[in-house]
Design a protein around this motif. Structure first.
Motif, PDB file in Angstrom:
ATOM      1  N   GLY A   9      38.627   0.353 -29.359  1.00 54.97           N
ATOM      2  CA  GLY A   9      37.248   1.492 -29.527  1.00 54.97           C
ATOM      3  C   GLY A   9      36.538   1.026 -30.734  1.00 54.97           C
ATOM      4  N   ARG A  18      32.908  -0.979 -30.841  1.00 53.34           N
ATOM      5  CA  ARG A  18      31.919  -0.299 -31.841  1.00 53.34           C
ATOM      6  C   ARG A  18      31.401  -1.168 -32.705  1.00 53.34           C
ATOM      7  N   ILE A  69      33.181   4.375 -26.743  1.00 51.00           N
ATOM      8  CA  ILE A  69      33.375   5.846 -26.623  1.00 51.00           C
ATOM      9  C   ILE A  69      34.428   5.982 -25.324  1.00 51.00           C
ATOM     10  N   LEU A 104      38.009   5.432 -27.411  1.00 49.46           N
ATOM     11  CA  LEU A 104      38.090   6.385 -28.176  1.00 49.46           C
ATOM     12  C   LEU A 104      38.512   7.631 -27.621  1.00 49.46           C
ATOM     13  N   THR A 105      37.808   7.824 -26.527  1.00 50.82           N
ATOM     14  CA  THR A 105      38.096   9.144 -25.642  1.00 50.82           C
ATOM     15  C   THR A 105      39.473   9.113 -24.881  1.00 50.82           C
ATOM     16  N   ARG A 122      34.090   7.936 -32.948  1.00 55.78           N
ATOM     17  CA  ARG A 122      33.610   8.180 -31.652  1.00 55.78           C
ATOM     18  C   ARG A 122      32.222   8.616 -32.160  1.00 55.78           C
ATOM     19  N   ASP A 142      31.772  15.762 -32.664  1.00 56.07           N
ATOM     20  CA  ASP A 142      32.848  14.615 -33.129  1.00 56.07           C
ATOM     21  C   ASP A 142      33.011  14.889 -34.602  1.00 56.07           C
TER      22      ASP A 142
END
Length: 270
Positions: free
Chosen positions: A197, A201, A210, A213-214, A230, A246
């Motif tokens: 992630g 990014r 996202i 990371l989720t 995130r 976040d």
């Protein structure tokens, strides 16, 4: 069957309380069971009773390392090497302790010495590659990790470490390729989802970032740095409410330290 072994050694010590060999063996059993304080106590008693042998210092040194008492670990492993200077295991263990203690040059020196004699060069190359990466010698890190992967191509750990080196060099396509391959080998590791992630990014792939990371958060990696990453990705997509949520979580997980959060909120960190 560590509990049975510990019980037997304890029964023997009730008869011979000062037997250094039995104390040391029980200490090793405690170490392997994960009771590091008991391991260190028994191995220390064994040494105090005259069992000043390399394998006892090795055992206590590893217990110290696992307990994050790194200076003590390095001291014990150094004593062991004075008694048994050709021990590859001890060089590897001290190299790892040096790396964990931020002594990357010393780690590299130990692992280089070990490599010539090691029966498992892939492991040594992985460990030395990580030390090179942490020292900022990214080309050397990539070379070691690539050599390790030639020997063990399905090592998710080596792939993930090489990915971090590529990411730190700004070579995002190769970093993403390595992390994707690592996740094909072991999709159960939330840390690797989070690392991919971050790479996404940094490569400007905010939606996939996202998602990764989720996924890491959903898998239990609910740590401040994951929320912060995130939040940065959401900020770059102008999802300000989600980003702030976040970053609030990141601040909470970080114990109230708001420097990163404040920087992102004021858009000075993107």
């Amino acid at each position: 069957q560590y509990e049975l072994a510990i019980a037997d050694f304890t029964a023997s010590l009730e008869l011979h309380a000062d037997d250094g060999w039995t104390l040391a063996q029980r200490g090793l059993a405690y170490r392997d069971q994960g009771d590091l304080a008991a391991a260190i106590a028994d191995l220390t008693r064994a040494i105090e009773r005259g069992k000043k042998e390399a394998w006892v210092y090795d055992g206590r040194g590893q217990a110290y390392r696992l307990n994050n008492q790194l200076a003590e670990a390095i001291a014990d492993l150094t004593t062991s090497l004075e008694l048994s200077p050709n021990s590859v295991w001890t060089l590897n263990e001290r190299g790892r302790a040096h790396r964990m203690n931020g002594q990357y040059a010393e780690a590299i020196a130990d692992l280089t010495q070990s490599l010539a004699r090691s029966s498992n060069p892939a492991w040594v190359l992985r460990e030395r590659g990580q030390s090179y990466r942490l020292k900022g010698e990214l080309d050397a890190a990539i070379a070691d990790l690539s050599a390790s992967l030639e020997r063990e191509p399905n090592s998710a750990w080596a792939l993930s470490q090489r990915a971090l080196a590529y990411r730190e060099k700004g070579v995002y396509p190769q970093a993403l390729a390595d992390l994707t391959r690592a996740l094909e080998i072991d999709a159960s590791d939330p840390w690797m989802h989070a690392q991919r992630g971050i790479a996404r990014r940094m490569a400007g792939q905010f939606e996939p970032a996202i998602a990764d990371l989720t996924q890491a958060l959903d898998m239990g990696k609910k740590e401040g740095w994951v929320y912060a990453q995130r939040g940065v990705a959401r900020r770059r997509l102008d999802r300000l409410d989600d980003a702030v949520a976040d970053l609030d979580e990141a601040e909470l997980e970080a114990g109230g330290r708001g420097i990163v959060v404040a920087a992102i909120r004021t858009q000075s960190l993107t």
